[in-house]
Design an enzyme around this catalytic site. Structure first.
Site, PDB file in Angstrom:
ATOM      1  N   CYS A  14      -7.089  55.491  72.115  1.00 24.94           N
ATOM      2  CA  CYS A  14      -7.130  55.294  70.668  1.00 24.94           C
ATOM      3  C   CYS A  14      -7.741  56.484  69.939  1.00 24.94           C
ATOM      4  O   CYS A  14      -7.376  56.764  68.791  1.00 24.94           O
ATOM      5  CB  CYS A  14      -7.859  54.000  70.310  1.00 24.94           C
ATOM      6  SG  CYS A  14      -9.526  53.903  70.963  1.00 24.94           S
ATOM      7  N   HIS A 119     -12.778  51.090  69.773  1.00 26.46           N
ATOM      8  CA  HIS A 119     -11.437  51.320  69.233  1.00 26.46           C
ATOM      9  C   HIS A 119     -11.543  52.134  67.954  1.00 26.46           C
ATOM     10  O   HIS A 119     -12.291  51.788  67.040  1.00 26.46           O
ATOM     11  CB  HIS A 119     -10.713  50.002  68.942  1.00 26.46           C
ATOM     12  CG  HIS A 119      -9.331  50.225  68.368  1.00 26.46           C
ATOM     13  ND1 HIS A 119      -8.324  50.817  69.106  1.00 26.46           N
ATOM     14  CD2 HIS A 119      -8.814  49.967  67.136  1.00 26.46           C
ATOM     15  CE1 HIS A 119      -7.239  50.905  68.352  1.00 26.46           C
ATOM     16  NE2 HIS A 119      -7.508  50.401  67.152  1.00 26.46           N
ATOM     17  N   ASN A 134      -3.498  52.331  62.055  1.00 24.35           N
ATOM     18  CA  ASN A 134      -4.040  51.784  63.300  1.00 24.35           C
ATOM     19  C   ASN A 134      -2.971  51.826  64.387  1.00 24.35           C
ATOM     20  O   ASN A 134      -1.851  51.333  64.193  1.00 24.35           O
ATOM     21  CB  ASN A 134      -4.494  50.337  63.055  1.00 24.35           C
ATOM     22  CG  ASN A 134      -5.379  49.808  64.162  1.00 24.35           C
ATOM     23  OD1 ASN A 134      -5.272  50.218  65.316  1.00 24.35           O
ATOM     24  ND2 ASN A 134      -6.260  48.883  63.817  1.00 24.35           N
TER      25      ASN A 134
END
Length: 214
Positions: A14, A119, A134
């Site tokens: 991520c 994250h 995202n």
């Protein structure tokens, strides 16, 4: 929306997706970020060695895993900060009392990166519109100016650390296109895997219904 670069989640990378979605291109690879992490580890080791290589603190430090990366692909805020510094960008903690006292309207910023439970993801303005980039979503999510402050406040309540991006972001196609036109989003993107999960639930329900009626 097709002009917007949006890396989707792969493994636990991520941090890479967050950076590339922010910069709008394939700017960083896991190898690049690992190299930065190793450099930070070595700098930390050298600082610890100044206290004596025979010291208990130094031996304990050598036995500990890296605080800048792990085998899953997670990278620390220090790695992200150093990666952005290459492009003349810096991070300011949005949650901090010092920043909040400035009373800056979030819509006047350029981008944010957010972190919670390892994250990372990006929220960025392209043209005159804001997008949630995202990597866990199937695509970019349009965020209205009026909703941006509420969205950031919600993230804070959920425990997210939010950082403001300061500096000149690289030029990108999406910025040029959305600078002369606005986009509309009829349907918001879903979480990756959500459609498959819904299909599986419906299939299971049909099987159970078939068993019960026969």
């Amino acid at each position: 929306m097709d002009s917007i670069f949006h890396e989707k989640q792969e493994g636990s990378l991520c941090a890479q997706h967050c950076l590339n979605n922010l910069l709008q291109g394939e700017y960083f690879t896991p190898v690049d970020l690992s190299s930065i992490a190793h450099q930070l580890d070595e700098e930390e080791r050298m600082r610890m060695a100044e206290g004596g290589m025979a010291s208990e603190e130094y031996r304990t430090f050598l036995q500990q895993p890296s605080g800048n990366m792990d085998d899953s692909g997670f990278f620390s805020i220090q790695v992200i900060s150093n990666a952005l510094r290459v492009w003349g960008l810096e991070l300011i903690l949005f949650n901090s009392p010092e920043y909040q006292r400035l009373m800056i309207n979030p819509i006047n910023e350029k981008a944010f990166i957010c972190n919670y439970k390892e994250h990372w993801f990006t929220i960025r303005k392209l043209g005159q519109q804001w997008f949630n980039l995202n990597s866990l979503l199937t695509g970019p999510e349009l965020i209205s100016d009026t909703y941006l402050a509420l969205f950031l406040a919600q993230l804070q309540q959920e425990g997210y650390s939010i950082f403001v991006i300061r500096g000149n972001l690289p030029e990108c196609e999406a910025e040029q296109i959305l600078g002369i036109m606005r986009v509309h989003q009829q349907q918001r993107p879903r979480l990756i895997g959500e459609d498959e999960a819904q299909t599986m639930r419906l299939k299971t329900q049909r099987i159970i219904k078939h068993i019960l009626t026969n």
